[in-house]
Design a protein around this motif. Structure first.
Motif, PDB file in Angstrom:
ATOM      1  N   THR A   1      13.689  59.994 -56.076  1.00  0.00           N
ATOM      2  CA  THR A   1      15.114  59.860 -55.503  1.00  0.00           C
ATOM      3  C   THR A   1      15.384  60.624 -54.321  1.00  0.00           C
ATOM      4  O   THR A   1      14.929  61.603 -53.749  1.00  0.00           O
ATOM      5  N   GLN A   2      16.050  59.866 -53.419  1.00  0.00           N
ATOM      6  CA  GLN A   2      16.861  60.702 -52.276  1.00  0.00           C
ATOM      7  C   GLN A   2      18.398  61.111 -52.666  1.00  0.00           C
ATOM      8  O   GLN A   2      18.403  62.343 -52.768  1.00  0.00           O
ATOM      9  N   VAL A   3      18.986  60.046 -52.934  1.00  0.00           N
ATOM     10  CA  VAL A   3      20.415  60.419 -53.514  1.00  0.00           C
ATOM     11  C   VAL A   3      20.798  59.712 -54.836  1.00  0.00           C
ATOM     12  O   VAL A   3      21.020  60.500 -55.842  1.00  0.00           O
ATOM     13  N   VAL A   4      20.589  58.427 -54.912  1.00  0.00           N
ATOM     14  CA  VAL A   4      21.060  57.813 -56.054  1.00  0.00           C
ATOM     15  C   VAL A   4      19.549  57.551 -56.944  1.00  0.00           C
ATOM     16  O   VAL A   4      18.746  56.770 -56.563  1.00  0.00           O
ATOM     17  N   PRO A   5      19.303  58.243 -58.004  1.00  0.00           N
ATOM     18  CA  PRO A   5      18.037  58.202 -58.827  1.00  0.00           C
ATOM     19  C   PRO A   5      17.963  56.832 -59.217  1.00  0.00           C
ATOM     20  O   PRO A   5      18.680  56.244 -59.917  1.00  0.00           O
ATOM     21  N   LEU A   6      16.597  56.533 -59.421  1.00  0.00           N
ATOM     22  CA  LEU A   6      16.185  55.178 -59.741  1.00  0.00           C
ATOM     23  C   LEU A   6      16.842  54.123 -59.272  1.00  0.00           C
ATOM     24  O   LEU A   6      17.073  53.020 -60.042  1.00  0.00           O
ATOM     25  N   SER A   7      17.516  54.049 -58.132  1.00  0.00           N
ATOM     26  CA  SER A   7      18.386  53.156 -57.460  1.00  0.00           C
ATOM     27  C   SER A   7      17.411  51.733 -57.093  1.00  0.00           C
ATOM     28  O   SER A   7      16.418  52.135 -56.664  1.00  0.00           O
ATOM     29  N   LYS A   8      17.801  50.641 -57.710  1.00  0.00           N
ATOM     30  CA  LYS A   8      16.974  49.547 -57.156  1.00  0.00           C
ATOM     31  C   LYS A   8      17.782  48.610 -56.169  1.00  0.00           C
ATOM     32  O   LYS A   8      17.439  47.509 -55.863  1.00  0.00           O
ATOM     33  N   THR A   9      18.631  49.363 -55.613  1.00  0.00           N
ATOM     34  CA  THR A   9      19.372  48.587 -54.580  1.00  0.00           C
ATOM     35  C   THR A   9      18.550  48.580 -53.132  1.00  0.00           C
ATOM     36  O   THR A   9      18.118  49.754 -52.801  1.00  0.00           O
ATOM     37  N   ASP A  10      18.489  47.754 -52.460  1.00  0.00           N
ATOM     38  CA  ASP A  10      17.749  47.450 -51.323  1.00  0.00           C
ATOM     39  C   ASP A  10      17.999  48.394 -50.268  1.00  0.00           C
ATOM     40  O   ASP A  10      17.125  48.970 -49.534  1.00  0.00           O
ATOM     41  N   PHE A  11      19.174  48.565 -49.856  1.00  0.00           N
ATOM     42  CA  PHE A  11      19.730  49.464 -48.713  1.00  0.00           C
ATOM     43  C   PHE A  11      19.925  50.777 -49.106  1.00  0.00           C
ATOM     44  O   PHE A  11      20.158  51.734 -48.094  1.00  0.00           O
ATOM     45  N   VAL A  12      19.772  51.540 -50.102  1.00  0.00           N
ATOM     46  CA  VAL A  12      19.572  52.804 -50.540  1.00  0.00           C
ATOM     47  C   VAL A  12      18.396  53.366 -50.443  1.00  0.00           C
ATOM     48  O   VAL A  12      17.102  52.843 -50.808  1.00  0.00           O
ATOM     49  N   HIS A  13      18.351  54.593 -49.894  1.00  0.00           N
ATOM     50  CA  HIS A  13      17.042  55.239 -49.420  1.00  0.00           C
ATOM     51  C   HIS A  13      16.266  55.995 -50.736  1.00  0.00           C
ATOM     52  O   HIS A  13      16.923  56.552 -51.343  1.00  0.00           O
ATOM     53  N   THR A  14      14.878  55.911 -50.456  1.00  0.00           N
ATOM     54  CA  THR A  14      14.197  56.694 -51.476  1.00  0.00           C
ATOM     55  C   THR A  14      13.671  57.875 -50.445  1.00  0.00           C
ATOM     56  O   THR A  14      14.055  57.996 -49.215  1.00  0.00           O
ATOM     57  N   ARG A  15      12.809  58.731 -51.043  1.00  0.00           N
ATOM     58  CA  ARG A  15      12.391  59.766 -50.495  1.00  0.00           C
ATOM     59  C   ARG A  15      11.444  59.327 -49.403  1.00  0.00           C
ATOM     60  O   ARG A  15      11.243  60.045 -48.313  1.00  0.00           O
ATOM     61  N   LEU A  16      10.665  58.066 -49.296  1.00  0.00           N
ATOM     62  CA  LEU A  16       9.863  57.661 -48.655  1.00  0.00           C
ATOM     63  C   LEU A  16      10.608  57.210 -47.479  1.00  0.00           C
ATOM     64  O   LEU A  16      10.074  57.465 -46.219  1.00  0.00           O
ATOM     65  N   THR A  17      11.829  56.391 -47.513  1.00  0.00           N
ATOM     66  CA  THR A  17      12.427  56.020 -46.363  1.00  0.00           C
ATOM     67  C   THR A  17      12.942  57.071 -45.709  1.00  0.00           C
ATOM     68  O   THR A  17      12.954  57.043 -44.412  1.00  0.00           O
ATOM     69  N   HIS A  18      13.569  57.961 -46.493  1.00  0.00           N
ATOM     70  CA  HIS A  18      14.310  59.349 -45.917  1.00  0.00           C
ATOM     71  C   HIS A  18      13.295  59.972 -44.878  1.00  0.00           C
ATOM     72  O   HIS A  18      13.494  60.265 -43.807  1.00  0.00           O
ATOM     73  N   SER A  19      12.133  60.011 -45.609  1.00  0.00           N
ATOM     74  CA  SER A  19      11.063  60.892 -44.813  1.00  0.00           C
ATOM     75  C   SER A  19      10.636  60.223 -43.478  1.00  0.00           C
ATOM     76  O   SER A  19      10.340  60.950 -42.502  1.00  0.00           O
ATOM     77  N   LEU A  20      10.341  59.021 -43.422  1.00  0.00           N
ATOM     78  CA  LEU A  20      10.031  58.227 -42.321  1.00  0.00           C
ATOM     79  C   LEU A  20      11.087  58.433 -41.352  1.00  0.00           C
ATOM     80  O   LEU A  20      10.943  58.478 -40.171  1.00  0.00           O
ATOM     81  N   GLU A  21      12.417  58.085 -41.623  1.00  0.00           N
ATOM     82  CA  GLU A  21      13.538  58.438 -40.672  1.00  0.00           C
ATOM     83  C   GLU A  21      13.493  59.865 -40.147  1.00  0.00           C
ATOM     84  O   GLU A  21      13.809  59.842 -38.862  1.00  0.00           O
ATOM     85  N   VAL A  22      13.535  60.740 -40.864  1.00  0.00           N
ATOM     86  CA  VAL A  22      13.375  62.104 -40.442  1.00  0.00           C
ATOM     87  C   VAL A  22      12.392  62.489 -39.435  1.00  0.00           C
ATOM     88  O   VAL A  22      12.594  63.083 -38.501  1.00  0.00           O
ATOM     89  N   SER A  23      11.084  61.736 -39.704  1.00  0.00           N
ATOM     90  CA  SER A  23       9.952  61.571 -38.907  1.00  0.00           C
ATOM     91  C   SER A  23      10.254  61.142 -37.420  1.00  0.00           C
ATOM     92  O   SER A  23       9.823  61.796 -36.423  1.00  0.00           O
ATOM     93  N   VAL A  24      10.911  59.950 -37.698  1.00  0.00           N
ATOM     94  CA  VAL A  24      11.253  59.682 -36.174  1.00  0.00           C
ATOM     95  C   VAL A  24      12.307  60.077 -35.520  1.00  0.00           C
ATOM     96  O   VAL A  24      12.326  60.479 -34.258  1.00  0.00           O
ATOM     97  N   VAL A  25      13.241  60.779 -36.281  1.00  0.00           N
ATOM     98  CA  VAL A  25      14.353  61.758 -35.600  1.00  0.00           C
ATOM     99  C   VAL A  25      13.432  63.034 -35.095  1.00  0.00           C
ATOM    100  O   VAL A  25      13.855  63.473 -33.778  1.00  0.00           O
ATOM    101  N   GLY A  26      12.634  63.504 -35.855  1.00  0.00           N
ATOM    102  CA  GLY A  26      11.629  64.715 -35.393  1.00  0.00           C
ATOM    103  C   GLY A  26      11.035  64.522 -34.107  1.00  0.00           C
ATOM    104  O   GLY A  26      10.835  65.261 -33.203  1.00  0.00           O
ATOM    105  N   ARG A  27      10.223  63.425 -34.222  1.00  0.00           N
ATOM    106  CA  ARG A  27       9.686  62.886 -32.945  1.00  0.00           C
ATOM    107  C   ARG A  27      10.467  62.958 -31.470  1.00  0.00           C
ATOM    108  O   ARG A  27       9.951  63.554 -30.389  1.00  0.00           O
ATOM    109  N   SER A  28      11.598  62.390 -31.535  1.00  0.00           N
ATOM    110  CA  SER A  28      12.674  62.529 -30.456  1.00  0.00           C
ATOM    111  C   SER A  28      12.957  63.883 -30.117  1.00  0.00           C
ATOM    112  O   SER A  28      12.960  64.448 -28.939  1.00  0.00           O
ATOM    113  N   LEU A  29      13.327  64.691 -31.248  1.00  0.00           N
ATOM    114  CA  LEU A  29      13.583  66.020 -30.911  1.00  0.00           C
ATOM    115  C   LEU A  29      12.572  66.851 -30.330  1.00  0.00           C
ATOM    116  O   LEU A  29      12.653  67.673 -29.144  1.00  0.00           O
TER     117      LEU A  29
END
Length: 446
Positions: free
Chosen positions: A50-78
């Protein structure tokens, strides 16, 4: 603190010093960290956490994995932007030691990629559920047989400390954990302290804790190698690695903006109402003609999200460099965005997310289910772990123990280690696997 030590390429088990100028430019040590994290089984399990919505099966809602990848991209820029400015300020880092701006980006990107790797199933409610089991549930019987700090580790089960355990804990075939560079581990450690004393000061590094008692020796060795400032010798409280502030900022930027975006896409936040708040954040950078031409909610939100992230990246870099001396001295005691000129706009967005997303009926109902699942798993496995330690194993315990992977080692030597081992096992489960295991143990057909 000094940057030469803070950028250490050393890994657990090294006998010789690793020098930056001797690195293979096609496969740098800091980039190896990123690869090791992304190929780990613990990271892959984040796709179903879960990131925000637990067990969500909606394609455009973030999981911990997609969230972590995006945080990593932002972190690289920083990291890259800060690295470029630091090399201009301290040219010897490049001219003598060979560091490049991208090194800073690689360190922050790897640490950011791993920042949620220790989170249990069902998001932050999972941490609370584990803590509640030991504080108020069946696990409270352990209070009288563990040390105060060991018991506190369990009562305030912390994903950051669990992540440090995953990254560094040795087991057969994986000595030294993932064997990441000390620089990356330092940037990962947002809270360089034990579970006690609890919030001894208002310093941002004391907000939570970053290592369990089982990893204290490893943590101290890494902190000393990096030259982290010791703030309290009695309790092993250290100052943050400076790059940890950038990891934190990357996470703050993503959950502020992207959780808000999820709320809009889920229909939990009205588009017209929500876009006003994003526009307030980026009003100075909007291309009005381009924005007016966008036809869908998703495209409008995506455009504003990109501008908002860029705005906050630049803001965080500016604040970091303005306070770099205080950060190196361990005197900077707040998050970068906590003193941002956009603080009011950020607060407005977070407040709406809390009300409309985090406290929505769907999220609350799924978190309640998560509490029930984790309480049930802990009751079964902690009970077995205690009985292994006491030598009083029942037939049921023997069956339960057979469901544990071979990497989980229980013995009659240390009760705390047994309990932490099963907590680690449960914390690594994805949301779906935790639910499925709970059903199997309770004889429920799935």
């Amino acid at each position: 603190m000094n940057w030469e030590q803070l950028l250490s390429l050393k890994r657990q088990g090294d006998t010789n010093k690793r020098l930056r100028k001797e690195q293979d430019e096609t496969r740098l040590g800091f980039e190896v960290d990123y690869d090791r994290i992304i190929f780990s089984s613990e990271f892959r399990s984040l796709q179903d956490k879960t990131q925000v919505v637990p067990l969500s099966k909606t394609d455009f809602v973030h999981t911990r994995l997609t969230h972590s990848l995006e945080v990593s991209v932002v972190g690289r820029s920083l990291g890259r932007q800060v690295g470029l400015l630091l090399l201009n300020k301290y040219p010897h880092l490049q001219n003598i030691h060979g560091y490049q701006a991208n090194d800073f980006g690689a360190i922050v990107a790897a640490a950011a990629l791993a920042h949620d790797i220790g989170n249990p199933p069902f998001g932050h409610s999972g941490e609370k559920a584990i803590g509640a089991y030991f504080k108020k549930g069946e696990g409270k019987t352990l209070k009288s047989v563990l040390t105060e700090k060991q018991y506190q580790d369990l009562c305030d089960f912390e994903g950051n400390a669990n992540g440090f355990k995953i990254l560094t804990e040795s087991r057969e075939g994986r000595e030294g954990g993932l064997r990441l560079s000390y620089a990356t581990l330092g940037a990962f450690m947002k809270y360089p302290k034990a579970s006690l004393p609890k919030k001894p000061t208002k310093h941002i590094a004391d907000k939570k804790y970053g290592f369990f008692q089982s990893e204290e020796a490893s943590f101290v060795a890494i902190a000393q190698e990096l030259g982290l400032k010791l703030r309290d010798a009695k309790n092993n409280l250290f100052a943050r690695h400076p790059l940890a502030f950038l990891v934190e900022a990357a996470d703050d930027i993503c959950y502020t903006i992207i959780d808000f975006e999820d709320g809009i896409n889920l229909g939990l936040i009205e588009e017209e109402y929500a876009l006003e708040y994003l526009i307030k954040l980026v009003k100075g950078t909007i291309n009005t003609d381009k924005y007016s031409a966008l036809q869908t909610t998703e495209d409008r939100v995506s455009y504003l999200r990109a501008l908002a992230i860029g705005t906050l990246i630049n803001e965080a870099v500016s604040i970091f460099m303005e306070n770099e001396k205080a950060i190196l001295n361990g005197e900077f005691d707040t998050g970068l965005l906590d003193i941002s000129s956009y603080k009011a706009q950020i607060k407005d967005i977070i407040d709406i997310s809390i009300k409309n997303v985090y406290e929505s009926e769907e999220v609350i109902n799924k978190e309640i289910a998560g509490y029930k699942v984790l309480d049930g798993l802990l009751s079964t496995y902690v009970g077995a772990a205690i009985n292994v330690y006491s030598g009083d194993i029942s037939t049921y315990d023997k069956l339960v123990l057979k469901t544990l992977p071979k990497t989980v080692s229980l013995s009659n030597d240390a009760l705390y280690d047994n309990v932490m081992a099963v907590c680690l096992f449960i914390s690594k489960l994805s949301d779906s696997n935790a639910m499925a295991l709970f059903h199997r143990l309770n004889g429920i057909s799935i």
